[in-house]
Design an enzyme around this catalytic site. Structure first.
Site, PDB file in Angstrom:
ATOM      1  N   GLY A 485       0.566  -1.295   0.003  1.00  0.00           N
ATOM      2  CA  GLY A 485      -0.029  -0.062  -0.029  1.00  0.00           C
ATOM      3  C   GLY A 485       1.058   1.173  -0.151  1.00  0.00           C
ATOM      4  O   GLY A 485       2.040   1.109   0.392  1.00  0.00           O
ATOM      5  N   ARG A 486       0.164   2.251  -0.537  1.00  0.00           N
ATOM      6  CA  ARG A 486       0.926   3.658  -0.399  1.00  0.00           C
ATOM      7  C   ARG A 486      -0.076   4.731  -0.434  1.00  0.00           C
ATOM      8  O   ARG A 486      -1.168   4.511  -0.479  1.00  0.00           O
ATOM      9  CB  ARG A 486       1.909   3.800  -1.629  1.00  0.00           C
ATOM     10  CG  ARG A 486       1.247   3.736  -2.910  1.00  0.00           C
ATOM     11  CD  ARG A 486       1.988   4.252  -4.043  1.00  0.00           C
ATOM     12  NE  ARG A 486       3.299   3.442  -4.084  1.00  0.00           N
ATOM     13  CZ  ARG A 486       4.702   3.994  -4.454  1.00  0.00           C
ATOM     14  NH1 ARG A 486       4.717   5.309  -4.499  1.00  0.00           N
ATOM     15  NH2 ARG A 486       5.590   3.211  -4.484  1.00  0.00           N
ATOM     16  N   SER A 489       1.594   9.747   3.066  1.00  0.00           N
ATOM     17  CA  SER A 489       2.601  10.134   3.853  1.00  0.00           C
ATOM     18  C   SER A 489       3.694   9.070   3.617  1.00  0.00           C
ATOM     19  O   SER A 489       4.854   9.062   4.552  1.00  0.00           O
ATOM     20  CB  SER A 489       2.127   9.654   5.254  1.00  0.00           C
ATOM     21  OG  SER A 489       1.435   8.790   5.469  1.00  0.00           O
ATOM     22  N   VAL A 492       3.964   1.361   2.349  1.00  0.00           N
ATOM     23  CA  VAL A 492       3.781   0.153   3.481  1.00  0.00           C
ATOM     24  C   VAL A 492       4.228  -1.004   2.757  1.00  0.00           C
ATOM     25  O   VAL A 492       3.953  -1.302   1.555  1.00  0.00           O
ATOM     26  CB  VAL A 492       2.381   0.156   3.744  1.00  0.00           C
ATOM     27  CG1 VAL A 492       2.150  -0.826   4.875  1.00  0.00           C
ATOM     28  CG2 VAL A 492       1.621   1.410   4.256  1.00  0.00           C
ATOM     29  N   LYS A 506       5.844   0.913   7.473  1.00  0.00           N
ATOM     30  CA  LYS A 506       5.538   2.022   6.671  1.00  0.00           C
ATOM     31  C   LYS A 506       6.711   2.901   6.816  1.00  0.00           C
ATOM     32  O   LYS A 506       7.120   3.493   7.624  1.00  0.00           O
ATOM     33  CB  LYS A 506       4.340   2.693   7.390  1.00  0.00           C
ATOM     34  CG  LYS A 506       3.977   4.212   6.438  1.00  0.00           C
ATOM     35  CD  LYS A 506       2.986   4.869   7.152  1.00  0.00           C
ATOM     36  CE  LYS A 506       1.678   4.480   6.949  1.00  0.00           C
ATOM     37  NZ  LYS A 506       0.497   5.333   7.410  1.00  0.00           N
ATOM     38  N   ASP A 603     -10.944  10.387  11.544  1.00  0.00           N
ATOM     39  CA  ASP A 603     -11.148   9.934  10.096  1.00  0.00           C
ATOM     40  C   ASP A 603     -11.541   8.396  10.195  1.00  0.00           C
ATOM     41  O   ASP A 603     -11.036   7.584   9.537  1.00  0.00           O
ATOM     42  CB  ASP A 603      -9.863   9.966   9.484  1.00  0.00           C
ATOM     43  CG  ASP A 603      -9.863  10.100   7.912  1.00  0.00           C
ATOM     44  OD1 ASP A 603     -11.066  10.096   7.210  1.00  0.00           O
ATOM     45  OD2 ASP A 603      -8.810   9.490   7.196  1.00  0.00           O
TER      46      ASP A 603
END
Length: 766
Positions: A485-486, A489, A492, A506, A603
């Site tokens: 994932g990305r 920020s 990952v 991360k 969030d």
């Protein structure tokens, strides 16, 4: 260590025929061990994990015990004579010719025996397999606290002291079913398995934060009355807490004595209320005594007494009367007219009045929705304007600091610290603790020539949440090979640590904190631990490299299962949806109400709800707003946090923000779980696009009609539980209401738990 017993993966002392044991691991009939030989291990299990023999519990005092061999402090798991230690001279353990194992004191008295009669030719061996289950008629005991199966078949923690007896886990405020238990069972058995799961026949299911890994574990009632699960750090020989039953220690009964109030300041603290003083200046356990004479005779007059308000305080249990829908003045009158009434607790709103005969289990918590009024003679001259410290849950930068969530799954915003005066003391203590830990890690990371014993000491302090080296994480991720994932920020990666834990690593970008600052920010997040929250295991800070190490969650995020064109195999069933809704609510309730560092996520959305292989919900990216660089030019909207469609209206109106913003977001997510559509990106009804508030009005019509089949995800083809769907719809509508009318996450958990037991029933098909 002899003050408590443990429920663990435990070898048993077992009497077997002679041929079953090797000479090195057994004791034959007629053999004995003298207490003077206590430094020599009596028995060792075949794999060497457990030892048995005499254990020194005091000066010239010994118990006959089993302990973990490879632990720093020889952790005891069983003692034959915890309350009756034997003399350090001439005492012995003997396996007599009748096949009975006996413990004999110096004067020849048998203080314990195995009550076996296997006859001559039997042997005693220490096994390295098996579990010691908790069953009906058995108890785990530590001082006045015990874990046992009650008469209603529910596993409970109870304080049974010299003056009172009261149950404190599960919470007596809720029913058995609201606590996620059931009393419809008769087996009464609880077992801790090898993977870190603790299960009992009343449907209790908990697991260690490192569940699934192969390690030694124990479940223990500690001296403070809390039930905790520990995992063994094989490299250091120390224990790591991986689960505990009570998050707020003041909820454990008996920690403070009669007439005392338990508080966090920031550590546990017992204090006397106005008009009372310590009974024994050296021992808080003995409670507080009144500075006046309590007498109920003809001289008692109502006009001689007054009430001192103790905000957000309660004395749990031992109610004299209970009244509801009455005013504060009426409650005062009831207590005044009862001579034996020592005070009362009053909850505004519903107007609940609980008069107290005696004052036990006192605690003060800013989240408690009521106040205690203690009854005192006017002649004491105590001011009635006593006000306790108040804390607020808020994201507003002008209100005391809490931990906040990130604005997106990979995005981070800034928040400023603004401690009020009454937090100064806590801040100083916290800074000293961080300085100590930070200094220890500086020694380790800079590879100073420090003694090995000192190095191990530092590692014991930080063995649960720690700093990783860049080289460790490179090896764990195969040089950052597998990207999972990305975001804005960072990126990952999947990795495997040396202890076989699978983690998500991360790599942070545009991040300029140094090592000490990063440790200070991370230390708060690292203490947060709940089965419905993604666990953070540590971080790395070397030069410009800043990395975070998380628990790896197998099944990706909820949005991938709710939205888009899914195959039938990836469509989550109704039972899984309800479990996810309940798990998410529990995680948020923990952040809002239970953990010592209050957290608002800010969030909540399906992308931040990850799913385990069993489709348990784990909330991700809480607390990361603290990690963004303060004053960064890349975050101009410092007050706006979250994702459009999930953000509460008060964000746009620039109003003070509190935990209710998460409640609103949860309501949107709950509707998306219910409908299987992206509510947050716009709603179409009869071909017309409408706003969320208009959609809520439409939903209310379905709620009033009692027919929700047209609301529930059509891909389920009618296979859902209509009662649960109605409750979820009702909760979602309440969450999307005005700020002050929204329920708390605790309220939501209770509502969902009330119908959770229906989850095993066959779903209706329309």
């Amino acid at each position: 260590m002899a003050r408590f017993l443990s429920l663990i993966i435990l070898p048993m002392l077992t009497i077997l025929p002679f041929s079953y044991a090797s000479p090195q691991l057994m004791l034959s009939t007629g053999s004995s061990l003298l207490v003077e030989e206590y430094r020599q291990t009596f028995l060792v299990s075949p794999n060497g994990d457990f030892s048995c023999g005499f254990y020194e519990v005091g000066r010239n005092a010994f118990s006959f015990s089993i302990w973990f061999t490879n632990t720093v402090d020889k952790t005891i798991v069983w003692s034959a004579n915890p309350k009756s230690p034997v003399n350090g001279r001439s005492s012995m353990v003997l396996l007599n010719h009748d096949g009975n194992l006996v413990l004999i004191d110096v004067n020849g008295t048998v203080t314990w025996d195995s009550k076996t009669s296997s006859g001559k030719g039997t042997t005693l061996v220490l096994l390295d397999i098996g579990n010691l289950p908790l069953t009906r008629g058995t108890r785990l005991v530590s001082g006045y606290n015990s874990l046992y199966f009650d008469n209603d078949n529910v596993l409970r923690l109870m304080y049974d002291g010299p003056d009172i007896s009261s149950i404190y886990w599960p919470s007596a405020d809720y029913t058995v079913f609201q606590n996620g238990r059931t009393n419809y069972n008769s087996s009464r058995i609880a077992v801790l398995d090898a993977e870190g799961y603790f299960r009992s026949s009343d449907l209790l299911k908990v697991k260690s934060s490192d569940w699934g890994t192969v390690t030694k574990r124990r479940l223990t009632i500690d001296y403070d009355g809390n039930l905790r699960m520990y995992s063994l750090n094989a490299s250091s020989g120390s224990w790591i807490v991986t689960w505990e039953a009570i998050a707020k220690m003041c909820n454990v009964h008996g920690l403070c004595g009669q007439n005392e109030i338990c508080k966090y300041l920031p550590s546990l603290h017992c204090s006397c209320p106005p008009g009372y003083e310590m009974t024994d200046q050296q021992n808080w356990k003995k409670g507080c005594r009144p500075k006046f004479i309590k007498s109920c005779n003809r001289s008692y007059k109502v006009e001689d007494f007054e009430f001192i308000k103790l905000p957000h305080t309660d004395f749990y249990g031992f109610d004299r009367t209970y009244n509801q829908s009455i005013s504060l003045e009426e409650c005062k009158k009831i207590c005044l007219e009862i001579c034996s009434c020592s005070g009362f607790t009053y909850k505004t709103g519903p107007g609940l009045c609980f008069t107290k005969v005696i004052l036990f289990n006192g605690y003060s918590n800013p989240n408690f929705p009521g106040d205690n009024y203690i009854k005192l003679p006017k002649k004491l001259g105590i001011s009635t304007s006593i006000v306790s410290r108040k804390s607020h849950l808020t994201c507003n930068r002008n209100i005391p600091q809490i931990v906040e969530g990130s604005s997106s799954m990979y995005g981070m915003n800034s928040v400023d610290k603004n401690w009020t005066t009454y937090y100064v003391f806590a801040a100083i203590l916290g800074a000293l603790v961080l300085l100590f830990i930070g200094t220890g890690w500086w020694f380790l990371s800079s590879k100073q020539n420090i003694p090995k014993s000192m190095e191990e000491g530092y590692r014991m302090v930080t063995n649960q949440f720690r700093m990783f080296t860049l080289q460790e994480l490179r090896e764990a991720t195969g040089k950052f090979k597998e990207e999972i994932g990305r975001g804005g920020s960072g990126i990952v990666y999947r990795g495997v640590l040396k202890d076989k834990r699978v983690v998500a690593v991360k790599k942070l970008t545009n991040f300029s904190y140094n090592q000490e600052e990063l440790w200070a920010e991370m230390s708060i997040i690292g203490r947060i631990n709940h089965m419905n929250l993604v666990r953070m295991w540590g971080f790395c800070s070397e030069d410009h490299h800043k990395l975070l190490v998380y628990e790896y969650v197998e099944n990706e995020s909820l949005d991938r299962y709710l939205f888009g064109n899914l195959s039938s195999e990836r469509l989550i069933a109704w039972s899984q949806r309800f479990k996810i809704a309940l798990g998410t609510a529990r995680g948020l309730a923990y952040l809002h109400h239970e953990c010592l560092e209050w957290v608002i996520h800010c969030d909540v959305k399906p992308e931040n709800i990850l799913l385990t292989r069993d489709f348990e919900a784990k909330i991700a990216d809480f607390g990361l707003a603290k990690l963004s660089k303060r004053g960064s030019s890349s975050f101009k909207l410092t007050h706006m946090r979250g994702t459009m469609g999930y953000m509460a209206p008060e964000w746009a109106l620039n109003l003070p923000i509190n935990a209710k913003v998460d409640v609103y977001s949860y309501g949107v997510v709950l509707l998306e779980i219910l409908t299987g559509t992206r509510i947050s990106s716009g709603i179409t009804v009869d071909g017309m696009e409408i706003e969320l508030r208009q959609f809520v009005q439409v939903l209310k019509q379905f709620l009033e009609s009692g027919d929700v089949k047209d609301i529930v995800d059509h891909r389920l083809q009618g296979h859902f539980n209509p009662e649960q769907a109605m409750v979820m719809l009702q909760v979602a509508i309440a969450c999307l209401g005005e700020k002050n009318s929204r329920p708390t996450m605790n309220d939501i958990v209770i509502e969902l738990l009330a119908c959770a037991d229906q989850d095993d029933h066959p779903a209706y098909s329309w």
